[in-house]
Design an enzyme around this catalytic site. Structure first.
Site: not given
Length: 211
Positions: A82, A192, A194
């Protein structure tokens, strides 16, 4: 033995979810702002949430650009996520303010040309053929984005002796922006991983294989 990953703590937030995702794919994770630890780990993950200028201030405070540069000079992998991707470019333009980035890639982070911002939610990514980052992932997979700024023009030139970076793109309201880059030991994603479920974990596992 598990690969060691330093999760760079420079006040940007977003550490817990990244830490958890890396552990799920088998990494031995240390959250740190110590340059020695960050330089010595098998991999370095640079997260990022918030404004470009604030993230750069935090990064400079822990000597982040120098850490990143030293790692890359030795061919040691770095992954930016990001705003952790955005700060790798030359500069960011936000709210009329220009802020210098880490300068690993030429380019400008600017506001997306869209009526609805932030760009938030799941989106497909158009990746380069033979991508190692997206190995074992289909073209239809979706990743989670949340951002209002991005790099809309890729300007890095290479010569015949240099492998060109693999650049992936995405669109929001027909505005095209860089979604991910693979450039030797330097990888980065605007989305993202994650927070992207199983597909994001696969991408992180692909990165661990390069360490």
């Amino acid at each position: 033995m598990a690969k060691t990953v330093a999760l760079l703590d420079y006040g940007s937030g977003n550490l817990r979810s990244a830490h958890r995702a890396l552990e799920k794919v088998g990494a031995d994770v240390t959250v740190t702002s110590d340059p020695t630890v960050a330089t010595g780990a098998d991999g370095l993950l640079v997260p990022g949430v918030g404004a470009f200028a604030a993230c750069m201030a935090g990064l400079n405070a822990v000597h982040g650009p120098r850490i990143i540069g030293q790692r890359l000079a030795g061919g040691r992998p770095v992954l930016g996520i990001c705003v952790g991707m955005q700060i790798l470019f030359d500069e960011g333009h936000e709210h009329g303010v220009r802020t210098s980035g880490a300068g690993e890639w030429p380019g400008v982070v600017e506001r997306l040309h869209a009526q609805i911002l932030p760009h938030m939610g799941w989106n497909t990514v158009s990746r380069a053929p033979g991508s190692q980052m997206f190995a074992q992932l289909s073209d239809e997979e979706r990743f989670y984005f949340v951002h209002s700024y991005g790099v809309r023009d890729w300007t890095l030139e290479t010569d015949d002796l240099t492998t060109p970076p693999a650049v992936a793109w995405a669109e929001h309201e027909d505005d095209r922006f860089v979604a991910a880059v693979e450039n030797g030991p330097l990888w980065a994603t605007q989305f993202h991983p994650e927070k992207s479920g199983d597909v994001g974990l696969q991408l992180l596992a692909n990165w661990l294989e390069t360490l």
